[in-house]
Design a protein around this motif. Structure first.
Motif, PDB file in Angstrom:
ATOM      1  N   ALA A   1      36.682  42.425  31.836  1.00  0.00           N
ATOM      2  CA  ALA A   1      37.154  41.556  32.920  1.00  0.00           C
ATOM      3  C   ALA A   1      38.123  42.301  33.838  1.00  0.00           C
ATOM      4  N   LEU A   2      39.034  43.063  33.248  1.00  0.00           N
ATOM      5  CA  LEU A   2      39.990  43.820  34.055  1.00  0.00           C
ATOM      6  C   LEU A   2      39.276  44.884  34.887  1.00  0.00           C
ATOM      7  N   GLN A   3      38.320  45.596  34.290  1.00  0.00           N
ATOM      8  CA  GLN A   3      37.623  46.656  35.003  1.00  0.00           C
ATOM      9  C   GLN A   3      36.887  46.108  36.223  1.00  0.00           C
ATOM     10  N   VAL A   4      36.192  44.992  36.057  1.00  0.00           N
ATOM     11  CA  VAL A   4      35.482  44.378  37.181  1.00  0.00           C
ATOM     12  C   VAL A   4      36.470  43.908  38.247  1.00  0.00           C
TER      13      VAL A   4
ATOM     14  N   VAL B   1      41.500  32.755  46.742  1.00  0.00           N
ATOM     15  CA  VAL B   1      41.059  32.744  45.349  1.00  0.00           C
ATOM     16  C   VAL B   1      39.623  33.241  45.285  1.00  0.00           C
ATOM     17  N   HIS B   2      39.364  34.180  44.403  1.00  0.00           N
ATOM     18  CA  HIS B   2      38.021  34.721  44.197  1.00  0.00           C
ATOM     19  C   HIS B   2      37.662  34.572  42.727  1.00  0.00           C
ATOM     20  N   GLY B   3      36.451  34.173  42.451  1.00  0.00           N
ATOM     21  CA  GLY B   3      36.022  33.986  41.076  1.00  0.00           C
ATOM     22  C   GLY B   3      34.832  34.858  40.719  1.00  0.00           C
ATOM     23  N   ILE B   4      34.847  35.380  39.525  1.00  0.00           N
ATOM     24  CA  ILE B   4      33.711  36.129  38.989  1.00  0.00           C
ATOM     25  C   ILE B   4      33.429  35.580  37.603  1.00  0.00           C
ATOM     26  N   GLN B   5      32.172  35.233  37.348  1.00  0.00           N
ATOM     27  CA  GLN B   5      31.786  34.622  36.074  1.00  0.00           C
ATOM     28  C   GLN B   5      30.822  35.536  35.326  1.00  0.00           C
ATOM     29  N   PHE B   6      31.203  35.927  34.120  1.00  0.00           N
ATOM     30  CA  PHE B   6      30.312  36.713  33.269  1.00  0.00           C
ATOM     31  C   PHE B   6      29.277  35.802  32.614  1.00  0.00           C
ATOM     32  N   LEU B   7      28.102  36.376  32.350  1.00  0.00           N
ATOM     33  CA  LEU B   7      27.042  35.619  31.689  1.00  0.00           C
ATOM     34  C   LEU B   7      27.404  35.320  30.241  1.00  0.00           C
ATOM     35  N   ARG B   8      28.163  36.239  29.626  1.00  0.00           N
ATOM     36  CA  ARG B   8      28.629  36.030  28.261  1.00  0.00           C
ATOM     37  C   ARG B   8      30.006  36.658  28.117  1.00  0.00           C
ATOM     38  N   ASN B   9      30.583  36.537  26.944  1.00  0.00           N
ATOM     39  CA  ASN B   9      31.902  37.095  26.699  1.00  0.00           C
ATOM     40  C   ASN B   9      31.821  38.600  26.459  1.00  0.00           C
ATOM     41  N   TYR B  10      32.430  39.387  27.367  1.00  0.00           N
ATOM     42  CA  TYR B  10      32.449  40.839  27.232  1.00  0.00           C
ATOM     43  C   TYR B  10      33.790  41.364  26.740  1.00  0.00           C
ATOM     44  N   GLY B  11      34.838  40.578  26.881  1.00  0.00           N
ATOM     45  CA  GLY B  11      36.158  41.029  26.465  1.00  0.00           C
ATOM     46  C   GLY B  11      37.085  41.283  27.646  1.00  0.00           C
ATOM     47  N   LYS B  12      38.362  41.381  27.322  1.00  0.00           N
ATOM     48  CA  LYS B  12      39.396  41.497  28.353  1.00  0.00           C
ATOM     49  C   LYS B  12      39.282  42.795  29.148  1.00  0.00           C
ATOM     50  N   SER B  13      38.935  43.887  28.492  1.00  0.00           N
ATOM     51  CA  SER B  13      38.817  45.166  29.205  1.00  0.00           C
ATOM     52  C   SER B  13      37.749  45.097  30.287  1.00  0.00           C
TER      53      SER B  13
ATOM     54  N   ILE C   1      43.273  38.015  36.881  1.00  0.00           N
ATOM     55  CA  ILE C   1      43.519  37.142  35.730  1.00  0.00           C
ATOM     56  C   ILE C   1      42.238  36.975  34.916  1.00  0.00           C
ATOM     57  N   PRO C   2      42.117  37.679  33.788  1.00  0.00           N
ATOM     58  CA  PRO C   2      40.996  37.424  32.883  1.00  0.00           C
ATOM     59  C   PRO C   2      41.217  36.087  32.171  1.00  0.00           C
ATOM     60  N   LEU C   3      40.147  35.375  31.895  1.00  0.00           N
ATOM     61  CA  LEU C   3      40.330  34.078  31.240  1.00  0.00           C
ATOM     62  C   LEU C   3      39.125  33.721  30.380  1.00  0.00           C
ATOM     63  N   LEU C   4      39.405  32.953  29.350  1.00  0.00           N
ATOM     64  CA  LEU C   4      38.371  32.435  28.461  1.00  0.00           C
ATOM     65  C   LEU C   4      38.783  31.038  28.023  1.00  0.00           C
ATOM     66  N   ASN C   5      38.042  30.052  28.515  1.00  0.00           N
ATOM     67  CA  ASN C   5      38.298  28.652  28.163  1.00  0.00           C
ATOM     68  C   ASN C   5      39.735  28.237  28.481  1.00  0.00           C
TER      69      ASN C   5
ATOM     70  N   ILE D   1      41.439  54.888  37.073  1.00  0.00           N
ATOM     71  CA  ILE D   1      41.270  54.755  35.624  1.00  0.00           C
ATOM     72  C   ILE D   1      40.025  53.929  35.310  1.00  0.00           C
ATOM     73  N   GLU D   2      39.533  54.085  34.104  1.00  0.00           N
ATOM     74  CA  GLU D   2      38.384  53.313  33.625  1.00  0.00           C
ATOM     75  C   GLU D   2      38.767  52.636  32.322  1.00  0.00           C
ATOM     76  N   VAL D   3      38.566  51.320  32.285  1.00  0.00           N
ATOM     77  CA  VAL D   3      38.919  50.532  31.111  1.00  0.00           C
ATOM     78  C   VAL D   3      37.632  49.961  30.517  1.00  0.00           C
ATOM     79  N   TYR D   4      37.391  50.240  29.246  1.00  0.00           N
ATOM     80  CA  TYR D   4      36.162  49.759  28.606  1.00  0.00           C
ATOM     81  C   TYR D   4      36.439  49.471  27.139  1.00  0.00           C
ATOM     82  N   GLY D   5      35.444  48.882  26.478  1.00  0.00           N
ATOM     83  CA  GLY D   5      35.629  48.533  25.063  1.00  0.00           C
ATOM     84  C   GLY D   5      36.774  47.552  24.907  1.00  0.00           C
TER      85      GLY D   5
END
Length: 322
Positions: free
Chosen positions: A80-83, A66-78, A12-16, A172-176
């Protein structure tokens, strides 16, 4: 004691989305319990500026899966999914949005289509959408264009609710911003059995949408990009070489025509006061030859440069629960 195999991993990618997370995770827990699913959930905080990470830490205390991963900044949904795809351990991987517009009650049906029906990927189809017309009309155009280019007959490519075999997400690889085209990427990586399941679309309960109209413009540009990369990734010279050859040959033909014309006029003593360099065809031919040569060089360079850079999916992770 040997740990049980994970049946389902939910990414589950999330932002705010601090308000919706407790309800969403408790809902998923209810489904896991009722369906006797040994599952896990990865909550990927894509640079939230609200209390989302604190909520994730509280949920981790309540649910050990439940596992959480926090990005230092907003990288985008792709990103988040790739990680998330790199971390999951389940036999079936399900992605969904964090805004409660995707229903966790769809998890058993999606899992069944992967495990029992043998699909590589199943995409959700929101037949009845609770979106404004400014979003639904561009979505229809986007889906029509993607169907035409990819040959994959899905009604809703952009639905966040999808299910995958484990092999798919590990290959598969998801980026951008390529998350919109995961079915296309999967197909071009050899996963041809792609299905669709009508799913419930719920009205947003908390917060506001994070996407604007610009994502549809970016979507069409991404479609062109992924089409080019997928077809010519292994042999870019096939693209640049073809265009370069056509341009070079047209330019050479134009120059040859001017040369023949000059020789013909001289042999027949036709003294027409017109220099070769005074003719537009000369400059058109010269330009075509130069462009053709440049495209050839681009093709050679592209052949030598690897598109699969080792640092393409390196992201700065600020925090991780385990």
């Amino acid at each position: 004691m040997e740990a049980k195999n994970i049946d389902v991993s939910v990414v589950i990618p999330l932002l705010n989305e601090a308000e919706s997370l407790p309800e969403l995770v408790n809902w998923i827990a209810k489904v896991f319990t009722e369906e006797k699913i040994n599952g896990e959930v990865y909550l990927i905080d894509d640079g939230s500026t609200d209390e989302s990470w604190d909520v994730i830490l509280d949920l981790k205390k309540k649910f050990d899966w439940v596992h959480g991963i926090q990005f230092l900044r907003n990288y985008g949904k792709s990103a988040a999914l790739q990680v998330g795809f790199q971390e999951v351990k389940g036999d079936v991987i399900i992605t969904m949005d964090a805004d409660l517009q995707d229903s966790p009650d769809e998890i058993p049906g999606l899992r069944k289509m992967i495990i029992e029906d043998g699909y590589d990927l199943v995409s959700g189809w929101k037949e009845k959408r609770y979106d404004p017309i400014t979003k639904t009309i561009p979505t229809k155009l986007f889906n029509a264009a993607t169907r035409a280019v990819s040959g994959i007959h899905l009604n809703d490519f952009n639905c966040g609710l999808k299910a995958y075999k484990k092999d798919v997400v590990k290959i598969i690889e998801v980026y951008g911003e390529m998350h919109r085209y995961i079915p296309v990427i999967a197909k071009w990586n050899g996963f041809a059995k792609i299905g669709e399941k009508p799913v419930q679309h719920r009205a947003r309960k908390y917060g506001t949408t994070k996407f604007g109209l610009e994502r549809f413009v970016n979507g069409f540009l991404d479609l062109m990009s992924i089409t080019f990369v997928s077809k010519f990734k292994k042999a870019p010279m096939h693209f640049f070489g073809l265009l370069g050859s056509i341009s070079f040959l047209l330019g050479s033909a134009g120059a040859f025509w001017l040369l023949i014309e000059k020789v013909y006029l001289s042999m027949n003593h036709l003294h027409i006061q017109r220099e070769v360099t005074d003719q537009p065809l000369f400059y058109l031919s010269l330009t075509a030859v130069i462009i053709g040569s440049q495209m050839f060089m681009t093709g050679f360079i592209a052949e030598m440069v690897s598109l699969n850079q080792s640092n393409r999916n390196d992201y700065h992770i600020k925090g991780k629960t385990d």
